[in-house]
Scaffold this active site. Sequence first.
Site, PDB file in Angstrom:
ATOM      1  N   TYR A 192       0.910  -1.269  -0.093  1.00 38.89           N
ATOM      2  CA  TYR A 192      -0.092   0.137   0.103  1.00 38.89           C
ATOM      3  C   TYR A 192       0.822   1.263  -0.297  1.00 38.89           C
ATOM      4  CZ  TYR A 192      -3.598   3.126   1.681  1.00 38.89           C
ATOM      5  OH  TYR A 192      -4.445   4.043   1.771  1.00 38.89           O
ATOM      6  N   LYS A 195     -11.767  -0.990   4.830  1.00 35.04           N
ATOM      7  CA  LYS A 195     -11.917  -1.693   3.375  1.00 35.04           C
ATOM      8  C   LYS A 195     -13.051  -2.707   3.554  1.00 35.04           C
ATOM      9  CE  LYS A 195      -8.760   1.045   2.373  1.00 35.04           C
ATOM     10  NZ  LYS A 195      -7.212   0.334   2.179  1.00 35.04           N
TER      11      LYS A 195
END
Length: 404
Positions: free
Chosen positions: A108, A205
Amino acid sequence: MKPEDRSVVRRTTPPPSETTPLVTPLFPSVVYCAEDADALDAVYEGRAGGYSYAREGHPNASVLADKISWMEGAGQGVMTASGMAAISAVFLALLEKGDHIVAGNQLYGRCLRLLTQDLPRMGFEASLVDASDVAAVEAALRPETKLLLVEVVANPTLRVADIKGLARLAKERGMIFVVDNTFTTPRAFRPFDHGADLVVHSVTKLLAGHSDVTLGYVGARDPGHATALYDAITTWGLNASPFDCWLAERGLNTFDLRFQRAQENAKALADHLRGLPGVLRVLYPGEADHPDGALARDLLQGNFSHMVSFELDADRAGVNAFVRAAGNIAFAPTLGDVGTTISHPASSSHRGLTVEGRAALGISEGFIRVSVGVEDIDLLTREFTAAVAAARRAATRPETREVG
Ligand SMILES: *Cc1c(COP(=O)(O)O)cnc(C)c1O
C-alpha cells in the site's frame, strides 16, 4: 434521595432492565467511574473487568477486536484508528534501535512511504523486495533484520506473496512475520494458519465495507506481542473511536455475504473483460495467465477475492472516457466498498512514481484497478462493456484505432 438533592448533571444510572439489547450499545464515554479507589486498582491490575479511559480501551473496540480475532484465529487483537495506525503500531511496539526491516515492494502506497521515508528518518532501514520470490527476500536479510512485512495479494498488480516460504524463512531466522490481510480477508486466507506472527487489517475496506469508517486492526499470536501492541497503541494514541468500531461491527454482520457475492462477481467480470476488444490483459489471481497463478491456487484455495485489475489499450484521453462512460461505477481511490469502485493507479496510488518506476511494476497509463461490489453482475458487465468501448473511441493513438 430528596428531589432537591438530585443533580441533572451527569449522575445518571440507566433504568433497571430484565432484557438486554440485541445490538451492541454505543459507548462514547471517555471515562468510566469506579465505586472507589480499590475498585479502580482491581480494573488496572486486571483482577476485575472494566475500563477507565477510552484511549486505553472501550467496549466497542473490545467487541469488534474479539470478532475479528475470532475470524483470523488470532490469540488477541487490538483496534486502531486506521490501517496505517495498525502498521505504525507494529513498528512502534516492536522495533529497537538498529533493527532492519524487509518488506514487499508492492505494498500500500502510504506503507511504502513509511518504510522508505519516515522510518529511515528515525534510524530504521528497510529493504523492499519481490515477496513472491523467497530467494530474493532471503538475499535481502541482514543479521539485524527483525521484521518481515508483506501483503498477501499486492496492490494493484495482484501479485501473490509466497506466504508459506516466507513463514519458513522467518522462523529459521527468528524474524517477526507480519501479514497485511486487507485484500484477502480471513474468508479467503488466514495468515496465522500459515505461520504469521501478526496480522494487520485496514478495517476501513472490506470488513467494515461501507466506506464510512476509517479503522485498523492488529492481531497477534504471542501474548507478549499483544501486550506490546496494546501499550504502543495506548501510549502513542493510535486508538480507535467507539462510533467507528460500532459502525464496523454493524458492517461485519454482512461481511460474509458481501464477500461471497463480490468474489463471484469479480471472477465473472474478469472473464467478461478478457473477451472485450481494447483490453490488453486482465489480472485476477488464480487464473492460468496470472504471473503467480499456481501460488494463488495453492494459498487461496479458490478464494481469489474481489479485486480485478486490467490494462486498457488507452492513453489518458481513453482512460478519462472510460471513467466517464462507467456512470454507475464510482471512480474512487479506495476498495472494499459494498459497491464497485474503479481506480487509476497512475493518477492516484502510484502517482508518486516515475513513468519508468510504474512500468517496472507493470502499471501503464491504461492500467485500471476494480474493487468489485455486490451489484447485479449484468449491470457490471453492461457498464464495463460500454466504458471499454468509449475508451477505444476516445483513444488518440493511431495504433489503438487499428486494434480489434
Ligand atoms: C487501505 C490500506 C491500508 C491503509 O489503511 P487505512 O485504513 O486507509 O489507513 C493498508 N494496507 C492496505 C493493503 C490497504 O488497502
